[in-house]
Structures are given as C-alpha cells and as structure tokens.
Design an enzyme around this catalytic site. Structure first.
Site, PDB file in Angstrom:
ATOM      1  N   GLU A  27       0.941  -1.213   0.012  1.00  0.00           N
ATOM      2  CA  GLU A  27       0.062  -0.049   0.007  1.00  0.00           C
ATOM      3  C   GLU A  27       1.070   1.399  -0.186  1.00  0.00           C
ATOM      4  O   GLU A  27       1.652   1.490   0.903  1.00  0.00           O
ATOM      5  CB  GLU A  27      -0.789   0.071   1.106  1.00  0.00           C
ATOM      6  CG  GLU A  27      -1.692   1.136   1.192  1.00  0.00           C
ATOM      7  CD  GLU A  27      -2.490   1.221   2.501  1.00  0.00           C
ATOM      8  OE1 GLU A  27      -3.413   2.237   2.891  1.00  0.00           O
ATOM      9  OE2 GLU A  27      -1.915   0.815   3.618  1.00  0.00           O
ATOM     10  N   GLU A  69     -11.754   2.972   6.010  1.00  0.00           N
ATOM     11  CA  GLU A  69     -10.603   3.475   7.105  1.00  0.00           C
ATOM     12  C   GLU A  69     -10.792   4.694   7.352  1.00  0.00           C
ATOM     13  O   GLU A  69      -9.511   5.443   7.087  1.00  0.00           O
ATOM     14  CB  GLU A  69      -9.432   2.906   6.475  1.00  0.00           C
ATOM     15  CG  GLU A  69      -8.202   2.838   7.710  1.00  0.00           C
ATOM     16  CD  GLU A  69      -6.983   2.458   6.947  1.00  0.00           C
ATOM     17  OE1 GLU A  69      -5.946   1.558   7.608  1.00  0.00           O
ATOM     18  OE2 GLU A  69      -6.493   2.680   5.916  1.00  0.00           O
TER      19      GLU A  69
END
Length: 267
Positions: free
Chosen positions: A146, A245
């Site tokens: 990521e 998130e």
C-alpha cells in the site's frame, strides 16, 4: 454495487475491540478489516466473525516495533528473518480467520538516506515480497502493498501508485497486489477517477480503502466526491471490498448516513 468493510481499528472505538464486531454487523456491514489481530486469540476472533455473520477481508502482517514507531520492516535491510517469521504468523491467523489478504508494510526510510541506501531498501523490499508471496500462495492468500502519504507517515518507503505497481510487476507473483487507499492517493497525487480507470482493469488491485480528505473522517465531505468514485468502481466491475478506514467525527453509527444514502441512491 461496491461492497464495504468496516475498519475496526478506526471505527466503533466507542466499544471495546471485541465488541466492535457486533456493532458493525448491527449497522449492516458484512465484512471487517483492521490493522492487527495479534493481541487476541485467533479462535476468539473466529467466534466473533461467526456469531455475527461477518467475513474477515484484510489485516496487516506484524509491522516490527509499532509502539516504538516502526511502520513495517519489509524494506529494511537486515530484518529479512523477522519479515518471514511475521508472514508465517500472519498466515496462521489468515487460516484461522479465513482471510484472503494480508498487507505487508514497507517501513520508514531513515532520514537522509543516500541513493545507494534507497536502492538497497528497494532490493530488500522486492526480495522480501517475493518470498512472502511464495509462502502465502500455498495458503491461497494474497499479499498486498500500500502506498501511504508522507504527511501522515513521514519517511514511508512506498508513496505512489506507480511505485507500487512497478514493484508488483517486478516481483511477478500473481498473488502480490496493490492496496489502493483513495485517501492516501488523493493526498499524494490526486486524479482518482483516472487512477481507478487505469489500474482496476489490470487485476493488480486487490483491495480499496476510503476516508474523507483532508481530515480522514467520513467520506461525505471534503475535497473528494466519493459517490462518483463508487459509481466508477461499480462501472469497472471491481468485485473486491472497499475498506472504510476513517475516524468518525462523532459516533460511528451516527456517521453512517453517507453509506445509507449511497445504497439508497443505487437501489
């Protein structure tokens, strides 16, 4: 329609961690993700998932000394044995939780790293990811990388989508994929619609995440039109999950109007 997973590290923090599963299910979520499972017994986490009809769709491999400020170790020379040991532990939890994805954090590059040190970090990173992907393939698990913005995480090794996709292509493992967090991507490079249209069809994106920009609250205000992006994801036929998130401005359940409105608009 896009499928949304509650991130239990950031959402439902008004509850104890193990009680967040029930709260997420009560609000209609069918899947969860979070940073790390390792403080809890895998069997207890499995029970929480089963009791509330939830899928575990993502968590992170051990990141090194998190409490001391480490944010992953996969790109840090000399930590290779620890990386592989952590992958083994993560895969044990993945098997117990039937979780198909594990995010491996790259880590922080020391301030003032020379170009030679940067090259060494990248070589370490790709070698560790190749070994991790091989280990995970036998378990049917995808390894994810990521890009993370350096405003929130100064010094993080991997920051752009181009870098992430280049690493995935170089390693060449079919179960190594990119975790595209649209919050981080907007801060670093923007152009989210083009990014989605360019990268989702490649099959290299294994998971999406969202949060409002710039404050990382609900995706219902700020500089990004998430409803538009959800429609783009839907049009592209992405069948993975979108992890929520973000840090709720107030109560988690009270802040889910954005999700209810989108699902209503799409009904």
């Amino acid at each position: 329609m896009p499928r949304f997973a509650a991130n239990l590290s950031m959402m439902y923090t008004e509850h104890d961690f193990l009680d967040r599963f029930a709260a997420a299910a009560e609000d209609g979520f069918q899947a969860v993700e979070y940073l790390f499972p390792y403080e809890h017994d895998a069997e207890e986490l499995r029970r929480r998932l089963d009791d509330h009809g939830l899928q575990q769709v993502l968590f992170n491999a051990p990141p090194g000394a998190w409490q001391s400020g480490e944010r992953g170790i996969a790109a840090l020379p000399g930590r290779e044995a620890e990386v592989l040991s952590g992958i083994g532990r993560a895969l044990e939890y993945a098997a117990a939780l039937d979780c198909p994805r594990v995010h491996v954090m790259a880590g922080l590059v020391p301030p003032g790293a020379t170009p030679e040190q940067q090259v060494e970090c990248r070589a370490t990173y790709t070698a560790n990811l190749a070994r991790a992907a091989e280990q995970a393939a036998a378990a049917g698990v995808d390894i994810l990388v990521e890009p993370i913005n350096r405003r929130d995480m100064p010094g993080y090794f991997l920051t752009t989508q181009a870098e992430a996709h280049a690493v995935v292509r170089e390693v060449g493992a079919p179960n190594l994929k990119v975790q595209l967090d649209l919050y981080h991507c907007q801060i670093v490079e923007g152009d989210l619609t083009t990014t989605l249209r360019r990268d989702l069809p490649t099959g290299r994106v294994g998971h999406l995440q969202i949060a409002g920009v710039p404050d990382r609250h609900e995706p219902d205000r700020g500089e990004v039109d998430h409803g538009h992006l959800f429609d783009v994801v839907d049009d592209l036929g992405f069948d993975g999950w979108i992890g929520c998130e973000y840090r709720p401005r107030a109560g988690t359940s009270e802040g889910l109007g954005w999700l209810k409105n989108y699902r209503g608009d799409s009904a």
